[in-house]
Design a protein around this motif. Structure first.
Motif, PDB file in Angstrom:
ATOM      1  N   SER A 115       0.820  -1.209   0.000  1.00 12.98           N
ATOM      2  CA  SER A 115       0.000   0.000   0.000  1.00 12.98           C
ATOM      3  C   SER A 115       0.857   1.263   0.000  1.00 12.98           C
ATOM      4  O   SER A 115       1.998   1.275   0.467  1.00 12.98           O
ATOM      5  CB  SER A 115      -0.945  -0.006   1.195  1.00 12.98           C
ATOM      6  N   TRP A 116       0.295   2.335  -0.517  1.00 10.12           N
ATOM      7  CA  TRP A 116       0.912   3.660  -0.525  1.00 10.12           C
ATOM      8  C   TRP A 116      -0.210   4.677  -0.718  1.00 10.12           C
ATOM      9  O   TRP A 116      -1.304   4.325  -1.136  1.00 10.12           O
ATOM     10  CB  TRP A 116       1.945   3.792  -1.655  1.00 10.12           C
ATOM     11  N   THR A 117       0.052   5.919  -0.389  1.00  9.80           N
ATOM     12  CA  THR A 117      -0.938   6.972  -0.592  1.00  9.80           C
ATOM     13  C   THR A 117      -0.321   8.096  -1.417  1.00  9.80           C
ATOM     14  O   THR A 117       0.894   8.343  -1.362  1.00  9.80           O
ATOM     15  CB  THR A 117      -1.457   7.554   0.730  1.00  9.80           C
ATOM     16  N   GLU A 118      -1.170   8.775  -2.141  1.00 14.37           N
ATOM     17  CA  GLU A 118      -0.714   9.848  -3.028  1.00 14.37           C
ATOM     18  C   GLU A 118      -0.025  10.965  -2.255  1.00 14.37           C
ATOM     19  O   GLU A 118       0.962  11.543  -2.727  1.00 14.37           O
ATOM     20  CB  GLU A 118      -1.907  10.397  -3.814  1.00 14.37           C
ATOM     21  N   THR A 119      -0.525  11.272  -1.083  1.00 12.39           N
ATOM     22  CA  THR A 119       0.031  12.385  -0.310  1.00 12.39           C
ATOM     23  C   THR A 119       1.020  11.935   0.760  1.00 12.39           C
ATOM     24  O   THR A 119       1.528  12.764   1.520  1.00 12.39           O
ATOM     25  CB  THR A 119      -1.103  13.187   0.361  1.00 12.39           C
ATOM     26  N   GLY A 120       1.310  10.634   0.796  1.00 13.75           N
ATOM     27  CA  GLY A 120       2.210  10.128   1.823  1.00 13.75           C
ATOM     28  C   GLY A 120       3.473   9.468   1.308  1.00 13.75           C
ATOM     29  O   GLY A 120       4.481   9.383   2.024  1.00 13.75           O
ATOM     30  N   ILE A 121       3.468   9.030   0.070  1.00 16.64           N
ATOM     31  CA  ILE A 121       4.606   8.278  -0.444  1.00 16.64           C
ATOM     32  C   ILE A 121       5.811   9.184  -0.683  1.00 16.64           C
ATOM     33  O   ILE A 121       5.680  10.322  -1.139  1.00 16.64           O
ATOM     34  CB  ILE A 121       4.219   7.514  -1.738  1.00 16.64           C
ATOM     35  N   THR A 122       6.985   8.683  -0.341  1.00 15.24           N
ATOM     36  CA  THR A 122       8.247   9.374  -0.575  1.00 15.24           C
ATOM     37  C   THR A 122       9.253   8.368  -1.134  1.00 15.24           C
ATOM     38  O   THR A 122       8.976   7.156  -1.180  1.00 15.24           O
ATOM     39  CB  THR A 122       8.821   9.957   0.725  1.00 15.24           C
ATOM     40  N   TRP A 123      10.409   8.855  -1.528  1.00 18.84           N
ATOM     41  CA  TRP A 123      11.459   7.940  -1.981  1.00 18.84           C
ATOM     42  C   TRP A 123      11.808   6.948  -0.877  1.00 18.84           C
ATOM     43  O   TRP A 123      11.965   5.762  -1.118  1.00 18.84           O
ATOM     44  CB  TRP A 123      12.701   8.710  -2.416  1.00 18.84           C
ATOM     45  N   ASN A 124      11.887   7.429   0.343  1.00 15.16           N
ATOM     46  CA  ASN A 124      12.337   6.573   1.440  1.00 15.16           C
ATOM     47  C   ASN A 124      11.325   5.517   1.858  1.00 15.16           C
ATOM     48  O   ASN A 124      11.712   4.446   2.344  1.00 15.16           O
ATOM     49  CB  ASN A 124      12.700   7.418   2.665  1.00 15.16           C
ATOM     50  N   ASN A 125      10.013   5.796   1.697  1.00 11.13           N
ATOM     51  CA  ASN A 125       9.023   4.816   2.170  1.00 11.13           C
ATOM     52  C   ASN A 125       8.286   4.103   1.041  1.00 11.13           C
ATOM     53  O   ASN A 125       7.303   3.408   1.299  1.00 11.13           O
ATOM     54  CB  ASN A 125       8.025   5.471   3.129  1.00 11.13           C
ATOM     55  N   GLN A 126       8.746   4.239  -0.177  1.00 12.87           N
ATOM     56  CA  GLN A 126       8.063   3.613  -1.310  1.00 12.87           C
ATOM     57  C   GLN A 126       8.068   2.091  -1.180  1.00 12.87           C
ATOM     58  O   GLN A 126       8.992   1.491  -0.622  1.00 12.87           O
ATOM     59  CB  GLN A 126       8.714   4.031  -2.626  1.00 12.87           C
ATOM     60  N   PRO A 127       7.022   1.423  -1.700  1.00 12.34           N
ATOM     61  CA  PRO A 127       6.896  -0.033  -1.536  1.00 12.34           C
ATOM     62  C   PRO A 127       8.071  -0.841  -2.071  1.00 12.34           C
ATOM     63  O   PRO A 127       8.383  -1.911  -1.518  1.00 12.34           O
ATOM     64  CB  PRO A 127       5.618  -0.353  -2.317  1.00 12.34           C
ATOM     65  N   PHE A 128       8.741  -0.351  -3.106  1.00 10.13           N
ATOM     66  CA  PHE A 128       9.835  -1.129  -3.690  1.00 10.13           C
ATOM     67  C   PHE A 128      11.186  -0.849  -3.048  1.00 10.13           C
ATOM     68  O   PHE A 128      12.195  -1.416  -3.454  1.00 10.13           O
ATOM     69  CB  PHE A 128       9.924  -0.871  -5.202  1.00 10.13           C
ATOM     70  N   GLY A 129      11.227   0.030  -2.068  1.00  5.56           N
ATOM     71  CA  GLY A 129      12.492   0.317  -1.419  1.00  5.56           C
ATOM     72  C   GLY A 129      13.342   1.286  -2.228  1.00  5.56           C
ATOM     73  O   GLY A 129      12.960   1.743  -3.308  1.00  5.56           O
ATOM     74  N   THR A 130      14.516   1.594  -1.704  1.00  2.10           N
ATOM     75  CA  THR A 130      15.348   2.658  -2.271  1.00  2.10           C
ATOM     76  C   THR A 130      16.512   2.159  -3.124  1.00  2.10           C
ATOM     77  O   THR A 130      17.255   2.964  -3.682  1.00  2.10           O
ATOM     78  CB  THR A 130      15.914   3.528  -1.140  1.00  2.10           C
TER      79      THR A 130
END
Length: 219
Positions: A115-130
């Motif tokens: 899961s992810w949200t449009e207003t919450g996702i960032t590079w650091n917390n993205q589902p696929f990792g960094t």
């Protein structure tokens, strides 16, 4: 005197035929308040920043400043609900490209598994990792090419010949996979020279440029 003619009707065998009915659901991410689609991008050079309100989204390959697109279409928003028993014949994801890289680049699309949200996702917390170039190319759903010749898509300010996401849409409809949408990234991240493809988002609020998912199915 002309004789009366006799018309003989031939007996024609009629077999039972099954008709396949094809339907199409087109989900268009407009207006900007629409809940049919969410989209954003994540930026390695601003790893805790969120870009969910932007009017454009980038897929970029650049050493230390890579960018990835995340988007999701809500299939329950189809005007006629797609039954779980339906056969998805084709699902095509279309984006309006506003800027192309100078050279031909491959843009991979991957089904997101968390899961992810449009207003919450960032590079650091993205589902696929960094980790760059992750997930690997072998796990992509499909790919297109954009940029200079001999690319598949060489013209800006038009819809690209889209990503074939039939397999993923099939799983979403059947319920065998949860619909967390897709991630788009350059096939080879960390390019020494920045290579960027830019697309319009829902927030651009332009009907003729809105992200689209076109699903053709039979019941």
């Amino acid at each position: 005197m002309a004789g009366a003619g006799t018309v003989m009707a031939a007996t024609l065998p009629l077999g039972s035929k099954t008709l396949t009915v094809y339907r199409t659901c087109t989900l268009t991410a407009t207006p900007s308040t629409s809940t049919a689609e969410t989209d954003t991008y994540v930026n390695q050079s601003a790893p805790t920043g969120n870009n969910g309100t932007g009017t454009t989204m980038d897929s970029r390959s650049s050493n230390g400043t890579n960018r990835r697109i995340y988007l999701r279409f809500d299939l329950t928003k189809c005007r006629t609900s797609i039954p779980a028993s339906a056969t998805v014949r084709q699902a095509l994801l279309r984006l309006y490209v506003t800027a192309l890289p100078a050279v031909c680049r491959t843009e991979d699309i991957f089904r997101v598994g968390g899961s992810w949200t449009e207003t919450g996702i960032t590079w650091n917390n993205q589902p696929f990792g960094t980790t760059v170039n992750n997930p690997p190319t072998a796990q992509r759903t499909s790919a297109i090419t954009v940029g200079g010749a001999p690319c598949q898509n060489t013209t800006a300010n038009t819809y690209v010949n889209g990503w074939d996401v039939t397999a993923d849409a099939t799983a979403f409809v059947a319920g065998s996979a949860t619909n967390f949408g897709w991630m788009i990234r350059d096939d080879t991240e960390n390019s020494a020279t920045a290579r960027t493809a830019t697309f319009s988002t829902r927030e651009a609020n332009v009907l003729a440029q809105s992200p689209q998912l076109v699903v053709t199915y039979s019941t």
